[in-house]
Design an enzyme around this catalytic site. Sequence first.
Site, PDB file in Angstrom:
ATOM      1  N   THR A   1       0.827  -1.210   0.000  1.00 10.43           N
ATOM      2  CA  THR A   1       0.000   0.000   0.000  1.00 10.43           C
ATOM      3  C   THR A   1       0.859   1.257   0.000  1.00 10.43           C
ATOM      4  OG1 THR A   1      -1.706  -1.177   1.239  1.00 10.43           O
ATOM      5  CG2 THR A   1      -1.826   1.219   1.227  1.00 10.43           C
TER       6      THR A   1
ATOM      7  N   TYR B   1     -12.703  -3.659  -2.509  1.00 11.73           N
ATOM      8  CA  TYR B   1     -13.834  -3.093  -3.244  1.00 11.73           C
ATOM      9  C   TYR B   1     -14.952  -4.083  -3.514  1.00 11.73           C
ATOM     10  CZ  TYR B   1     -16.671  -0.432  -6.511  1.00 11.73           C
ATOM     11  OH  TYR B   1     -17.726   0.191  -7.110  1.00 11.73           O
TER      12      TYR B   1
ATOM     13  N   TYR C   1      -2.785 -10.186   4.405  1.00  7.87           N
ATOM     14  CA  TYR C   1      -2.785  -8.774   4.830  1.00  7.87           C
ATOM     15  C   TYR C   1      -4.231  -8.329   4.991  1.00  7.87           C
ATOM     16  CZ  TYR C   1      -1.913  -3.680   4.392  1.00  7.87           C
ATOM     17  OH  TYR C   1      -1.879  -2.319   4.574  1.00  7.87           O
TER      18      TYR C   1
ATOM     19  N   ARG D   1      -9.249  -0.022   4.416  1.00  2.00           N
ATOM     20  CA  ARG D   1      -9.011   0.268   2.996  1.00  2.00           C
ATOM     21  C   ARG D   1      -9.766  -0.678   2.062  1.00  2.00           C
ATOM     22  NH1 ARG D   1      -4.719   3.536   0.977  1.00  2.00           N
ATOM     23  NH2 ARG D   1      -3.441   4.466   2.598  1.00  2.00           N
TER      24      ARG D   1
ATOM     25  N   LYS E   1      -0.327  -9.965   8.278  1.00  2.00           N
ATOM     26  CA  LYS E   1      -0.200  -8.565   8.662  1.00  2.00           C
ATOM     27  C   LYS E   1      -1.600  -8.094   9.025  1.00  2.00           C
ATOM     28  CE  LYS E   1       0.874  -3.917   6.914  1.00  2.00           C
ATOM     29  NZ  LYS E   1       1.318  -3.121   5.732  1.00  2.00           N
TER      30      LYS E   1
ATOM     31  N   ILE F   1       4.953  -4.262  10.363  1.00  2.00           N
ATOM     32  CA  ILE F   1       5.199  -3.841   8.984  1.00  2.00           C
ATOM     33  C   ILE F   1       4.761  -2.385   8.931  1.00  2.00           C
ATOM     34  CG2 ILE F   1       4.657  -4.224   6.548  1.00  2.00           C
ATOM     35  CD1 ILE F   1       4.222  -7.176   7.224  1.00  2.00           C
TER      36      ILE F   1
END
Length: 295
Positions: free
Chosen positions: A46, A109, A135, A140, A163, A205
């Site tokens: 990202t 999305y 992740y 997001r 993560k 991270i």
Amino acid sequence: MKQMRGSIVALVTPMTPSGAVDEQSLRQLVDWHVESGTVALVSVGTTGESATLDEAEHCEVIAKTLELAAGRIPVIAGTGANSTTEAIRLTRCAQEAGADAALLVTPYYNKPTQEGLYQHHKAVAEAVDLPQWLYNVPGRTACDLLPETVARLAEIPNIVGLKDATGDLSRVERLRALCGADFLLYSGDDGTGCEFMLAGGDGVISVTTNVVPARMQAMCAAALAGDARTARELNAALDPLHQGLFVESNPIPVKWALTEMGLCQPGIRLPLTWLSAQHHERLRGLLWDLGCISD
């Protein structure tokens, strides 16, 4: 994989003002992290603007980062996508370039179910024999990879870590109990990363590590050694920066900070824009306080 415990940088992709990838600055950043004790690099996640690099560029930046790292530091390639076939292509590309592992964000999305998330990650893992880290960043992606689904995926041999960027510290104990001692757990939230490690996580991270790599590694080392007092003291000094690097969407503030420090050119790709002037004084003050800039 267990040697990759501590501060892992979610590396920016440095760019020129025109938006081209800046290889000279990338070299400088890789060398700096090696010298500063960062335990691994995440390339094109990202923070590395994966969403605005096309597939060819994505693969090229991963390959270039591996070339510059030259075996001195592990490189984890960000290869997630909201298309399973694209994620497989990117992960295969990372494997061919020699990446040590891949980091795959949950499909964003399109809001898959838990079964869809399981089938997606299972398909990538079965298609590409490379160690893979999940992740989870619901803020997001608009979907949440639940601990029970992580536990199912942890049974797949080459899915070796997670993560977690939820900031929910109550998940650490649950994930550890479900996934076992060998499954790697990393915080993806700098603000709660110290407590995540003290609760049983393996590292962070980190966005902040882009700016203060040696300080972040020192904090992580203390937390992983169980020295809670030292870890919290070191983290308290960093907490204003943890917050300041999110005054606008990541990686806008961190790229501005690195430019102020002379480590990058002022380059970012639309739809991201350069940091708003109203935040400059605050971030410049944080950099000054931490000794990152001197004038």
